[in-house]
Design a protein around this motif. Structure first.
Motif, short mmCIF file in Angstrom:
data_model
loop_
_atom_site.label_atom_id
_atom_site.label_comp_id
_atom_site.label_asym_id
_atom_site.label_seq_id
_atom_site.Cartn_x
_atom_site.Cartn_y
_atom_site.Cartn_z
N ALA A 71 3.06 49.16 -50.87
CA ALA A 71 4.03 48.55 -51.78
C ALA A 71 4.98 47.62 -51.03
O ALA A 71 5.50 46.65 -51.61
N SER A 72 5.21 47.90 -49.76
CA SER A 72 6.10 47.07 -48.94
C SER A 72 5.34 45.97 -48.21
O SER A 72 5.91 45.26 -47.39
N ASN A 73 4.05 45.86 -48.47
CA ASN A 73 3.18 44.88 -47.80
C ASN A 73 3.09 45.09 -46.30
O ASN A 73 2.89 44.14 -45.54
N LEU A 74 3.26 46.34 -45.85
CA LEU A 74 3.18 46.66 -44.43
C LEU A 74 1.89 47.39 -44.07
O LEU A 74 1.68 47.71 -42.90
N ASN A 75 1.04 47.65 -45.05
CA ASN A 75 -0.15 48.46 -44.79
C ASN A 75 -1.13 47.80 -43.83
O ASN A 75 -1.92 48.47 -43.19
N ARG A 76 -1.08 46.48 -43.69
CA ARG A 76 -2.00 45.81 -42.76
C ARG A 76 -1.59 46.01 -41.30
O ARG A 76 -2.34 45.73 -40.40
N ARG A 77 -0.38 46.47 -41.09
CA ARG A 77 0.14 46.65 -39.73
C ARG A 77 -0.24 48.02 -39.14
O ARG A 77 -0.17 48.22 -37.95
N PHE A 78 -0.65 48.94 -40.00
CA PHE A 78 -0.89 50.31 -39.56
C PHE A 78 -2.26 50.81 -40.02
O PHE A 78 -2.75 50.42 -41.07
N ALA A 79 -2.84 51.69 -39.22
CA ALA A 79 -4.08 52.38 -39.58
C ALA A 79 -3.88 53.85 -39.25
O ALA A 79 -3.02 54.21 -38.45
N PHE A 80 -4.66 54.69 -39.88
CA PHE A 80 -4.51 56.13 -39.72
C PHE A 80 -5.83 56.76 -39.29
O PHE A 80 -6.89 56.33 -39.73
N VAL A 81 -5.74 57.79 -38.47
CA VAL A 81 -6.89 58.63 -38.16
C VAL A 81 -6.73 59.88 -39.01
O VAL A 81 -5.66 60.49 -39.04
N ASN A 82 -7.78 60.24 -39.70
CA ASN A 82 -7.76 61.42 -40.54
C ASN A 82 -7.52 62.66 -39.67
O ASN A 82 -8.31 62.95 -38.77
N PRO A 83 -6.43 63.40 -39.93
CA PRO A 83 -6.15 64.57 -39.09
C PRO A 83 -7.22 65.65 -39.18
O PRO A 83 -7.36 66.47 -38.27
N TYR A 84 -8.00 65.64 -40.24
CA TYR A 84 -9.07 66.63 -40.38
C TYR A 84 -10.12 66.45 -39.28
O TYR A 84 -10.69 67.42 -38.80
N VAL A 85 -10.35 65.22 -38.87
CA VAL A 85 -11.33 64.96 -37.81
C VAL A 85 -10.90 65.61 -36.51
O VAL A 85 -11.71 66.14 -35.76
N GLN A 127 -2.93 46.21 -35.18
CA GLN A 127 -2.51 47.42 -35.89
C GLN A 127 -2.07 48.51 -34.93
O GLN A 127 -2.62 48.64 -33.83
N LEU A 128 -1.10 49.29 -35.37
CA LEU A 128 -0.74 50.52 -34.69
C LEU A 128 -1.51 51.64 -35.38
O LEU A 128 -1.59 51.69 -36.60
N ILE A 129 -2.06 52.53 -34.59
CA ILE A 129 -2.86 53.63 -35.13
C ILE A 129 -2.02 54.89 -35.14
O ILE A 129 -1.51 55.32 -34.11
N PHE A 130 -1.84 55.49 -36.31
CA PHE A 130 -1.13 56.76 -36.44
C PHE A 130 -2.16 57.88 -36.36
O PHE A 130 -3.11 57.91 -37.12
N VAL A 131 -1.92 58.82 -35.44
CA VAL A 131 -2.84 59.93 -35.23
C VAL A 131 -2.07 61.25 -35.33
O VAL A 131 -1.55 61.75 -34.35
N PRO A 132 -1.99 61.81 -36.53
CA PRO A 132 -1.36 63.13 -36.65
C PRO A 132 -2.39 64.22 -36.38
O PRO A 132 -3.54 64.10 -36.77
N TYR A 133 -1.97 65.25 -35.65
CA TYR A 133 -2.86 66.39 -35.47
C TYR A 133 -2.06 67.66 -35.26
O TYR A 133 -0.90 67.64 -34.88
N ASN A 134 -2.73 68.76 -35.54
CA ASN A 134 -2.09 70.07 -35.51
C ASN A 134 -2.54 70.84 -34.27
O ASN A 134 -3.72 70.91 -33.99
N ILE A 135 -1.56 71.41 -33.56
CA ILE A 135 -1.90 72.22 -32.39
C ILE A 135 -1.57 73.70 -32.66
O ILE A 135 -1.35 74.45 -31.75
N GLY A 136 -1.57 74.06 -33.92
CA GLY A 136 -1.32 75.45 -34.30
C GLY A 136 0.12 75.65 -34.72
O GLY A 136 0.99 75.77 -33.88
N TYR A 137 0.38 75.63 -36.00
CA TYR A 137 1.72 75.75 -36.58
C TYR A 137 2.67 74.64 -36.13
O TYR A 137 3.87 74.79 -36.20
#
Length: 141
Positions: free
Chosen positions: A28-42, A69-79
């Motif tokens: 909506a802010s027209n910023l989506n082309r600047r960022f990409a995401f890695v699916n945390p499930y992977v 693009q900046l790549i956002f990589v969220p991941y869980n290391i247990g809680y």
């Protein structure tokens, strides 16, 4: 939202809903082309990879990203969720981890290495902890 308010562990599905909402706000802010995401499930889940390693899937995601693009990589290391923000053009990995553990997901490390090799990059990633992301904890990588 209930998980957040009651300080329960956020499952991958809840986190994906948050990321989906965040992506819509960026769009909506027209910023989506600047960022990409890695699916945390992977990275965090027990993902069935159909013969491909998680590292290969991550490297492919990096390869699909645009150079600026900046790549956002969220991941869980247990809680506990960690966010890495990767600038592939400079191979700098910014770590946002409020309880700095120093643990970097092995699949992610190898995914970066595979990406670097396929792009002919000889340099290793530079890992940087974002100051202030550790709360009051002290420490360095």
């Amino acid at each position: 939202m209930e998980c957040v308010c009651q300080m329960k562990e956020l499952c991958i599905t809840c986190f994906m809903l948050y990321v989906s909402h965040f992506h819509q706000v960026l769009k909506a802010s027209n910023l989506n082309r600047r960022f990409a995401f890695v699916n945390p499930y992977v990275i965090s889940g027990k993902c069935q990879t159909a013969g491909n390693s998680k590292s290969t899937l991550i490297a492919r995601r990096f390869d699909d990203a645009k150079p600026d693009q900046l790549i956002f990589v969220p991941y869980n290391i247990g809680y506990h969720w960690v966010l890495l923000v990767i600038d592939l053009s400079s191979m700098i990995v910014y770590s946002l981890d409020s309880f700095y553990h120093g643990e970097i997901n092995t699949s992610l490390k190898f995914g970066l290495r595979i990406y670097g090799i396929t792009k002919g990059m000889n340099r290793k990633p530079i890992w940087q902890v974002v100051e202030g992301s550790r709360g009051n904890l002290e420490g360095n990588i």
